[in-house]
Design a protein around this motif. Sequence first.
Motif, short mmCIF file in Angstrom:
data_model
loop_
_atom_site.label_atom_id
_atom_site.label_comp_id
_atom_site.label_asym_id
_atom_site.label_seq_id
_atom_site.Cartn_x
_atom_site.Cartn_y
_atom_site.Cartn_z
N GLY A 72 0.84 -1.19 0.00
CA GLY A 72 0.00 0.00 0.00
C GLY A 72 0.87 1.24 0.00
N CYS A 73 1.85 1.24 -0.90
CA CYS A 73 2.93 2.24 -0.86
C CYS A 73 2.50 3.64 -1.29
N GLY A 74 1.29 3.78 -1.87
CA GLY A 74 0.91 5.08 -2.39
C GLY A 74 1.85 5.48 -3.51
N TYR A 75 2.38 6.71 -3.43
CA TYR A 75 3.33 7.16 -4.45
C TYR A 75 4.77 6.83 -4.06
N GLY A 76 4.96 6.16 -2.91
CA GLY A 76 6.26 5.61 -2.60
C GLY A 76 7.15 6.38 -1.65
N ARG A 77 6.59 7.23 -0.81
CA ARG A 77 7.45 8.05 0.05
C ARG A 77 8.32 7.18 0.97
N ASN A 78 7.77 6.10 1.52
CA ASN A 78 8.58 5.21 2.35
C ASN A 78 9.43 4.27 1.51
N SER A 79 8.95 3.93 0.33
CA SER A 79 9.73 3.09 -0.60
C SER A 79 11.02 3.81 -0.99
N PHE A 80 10.92 5.09 -1.30
CA PHE A 80 12.10 5.87 -1.68
C PHE A 80 13.09 5.94 -0.52
N TYR A 81 12.55 6.12 0.69
CA TYR A 81 13.42 6.20 1.87
C TYR A 81 14.17 4.88 2.06
N LEU A 82 13.47 3.77 1.91
CA LEU A 82 14.10 2.46 2.07
C LEU A 82 15.17 2.25 1.00
N TYR A 83 14.86 2.62 -0.24
CA TYR A 83 15.83 2.48 -1.33
C TYR A 83 17.09 3.30 -1.04
N LYS A 84 16.89 4.53 -0.59
CA LYS A 84 18.04 5.42 -0.34
C LYS A 84 18.85 4.98 0.88
N ASN A 85 18.27 4.07 1.67
CA ASN A 85 19.00 3.52 2.82
C ASN A 85 19.50 2.10 2.55
N GLY A 86 19.62 1.76 1.28
CA GLY A 86 20.31 0.53 0.92
C GLY A 86 19.46 -0.69 0.66
N PHE A 87 18.13 -0.54 0.61
CA PHE A 87 17.27 -1.69 0.37
C PHE A 87 16.92 -1.82 -1.11
N GLN A 88 16.85 -3.06 -1.57
CA GLN A 88 16.27 -3.36 -2.88
C GLN A 88 14.76 -3.39 -2.66
N THR A 89 14.08 -2.35 -3.11
CA THR A 89 12.71 -2.08 -2.66
C THR A 89 11.66 -2.30 -3.74
N THR A 90 10.59 -2.99 -3.36
CA THR A 90 9.40 -3.13 -4.20
C THR A 90 8.24 -2.44 -3.49
N GLY A 91 7.56 -1.55 -4.19
CA GLY A 91 6.39 -0.87 -3.66
C GLY A 91 5.15 -1.28 -4.44
N ILE A 92 4.11 -1.75 -3.73
CA ILE A 92 2.89 -2.16 -4.42
C ILE A 92 1.69 -1.36 -3.92
N ASP A 93 0.80 -1.04 -4.85
CA ASP A 93 -0.44 -0.34 -4.52
C ASP A 93 -1.42 -0.60 -5.65
N PHE A 94 -2.71 -0.76 -5.31
CA PHE A 94 -3.67 -1.03 -6.39
C PHE A 94 -4.22 0.23 -7.04
N SER A 95 -3.75 1.41 -6.62
CA SER A 95 -4.13 2.66 -7.26
C SER A 95 -3.17 2.97 -8.40
N LYS A 96 -3.67 2.95 -9.62
CA LYS A 96 -2.85 3.25 -10.79
C LYS A 96 -2.32 4.67 -10.72
N THR A 97 -3.15 5.59 -10.21
CA THR A 97 -2.75 7.00 -10.14
C THR A 97 -1.57 7.19 -9.20
N SER A 98 -1.59 6.52 -8.05
CA SER A 98 -0.49 6.68 -7.09
C SER A 98 0.80 6.07 -7.63
N ILE A 99 0.70 4.93 -8.29
CA ILE A 99 1.89 4.29 -8.86
C ILE A 99 2.49 5.15 -9.97
N GLU A 100 1.65 5.75 -10.80
CA GLU A 100 2.15 6.65 -11.86
C GLU A 100 2.86 7.85 -11.24
#
Length: 250
Positions: A72-100
């Motif tokens: 439920g990552c939305g547009y990925g604010r926590n996903s980006f934080y995890l990536y920038k802290n060294g994680f190989q990150t997958t963010g999923i959300d069923f909202s097409k608008t948020s993923i775009e």
Amino acid sequence: MKDKLNSEIIKNDNDVFVMLDNLLEEKDNEWWNKFYSDREKPIPFFKNIPDENLVSYMDKDLLKKGKALDIGCGYGRNSFYLYKNGFQTTGIDFSKTSIEWGKQIQKEDSSNVNFLCQSIFDFKDTQESYDFIYDSGCLHHIKPHRRPEYLKIISKYLKSDGYFAMVCFNLKGGSNISDYDVYKDCSMHGGMGFSEHKLKEVLEPYFQIIEFREMIETTNENIFGKSFLWTVLMKKNKIFCISTQNQLFS
């Protein structure tokens, strides 16, 4: 009427779940698409900043770097934080608008998050493949009859030594309704609020709770923190570790 009589037949447990899904159908993905369509709305978590508790886990060096799943990552604010802290990150959300939206941000800052537009119930990956799984605001929108399945999916994909963390409404933030009320009213009322007792009752069959607290309210513009939310850090219960291992080698 005849078509309805012939199609609305309950033959097994899954048919009951489908019936309840239809009873509570709110066109969720359409609602979230509309919600994320206006990026200028004064929504606190529309800023590209991570959750207060997530930052605290990093500051305490609790999380092992590896693969992370942001549900439920939305547009990925926590996903980006995890990536920038060294994680190989997958963010999923069923909202097409948020993923775009997330993919647009990614192009601008050269991040490399794997964004997928799908529900966690449709998500497929290798068992026990994630070192960290994060849910920031998803559980309180999961319908009660789907909740055990949701938690089993997380346990399935979490490594035996991995961490699962969650942020969800407490009674100051969500609707003060029981699970039974959801079906009496045919509505989730915008998101369920959890008492400490209820949330622990829901989580403890699946996970060992390491830290349970109210999110710290913060005025720091670089961190999201609101006291109407619970934050929980967990590890998988041993019984689920054994169960998952049996599935892997059966």
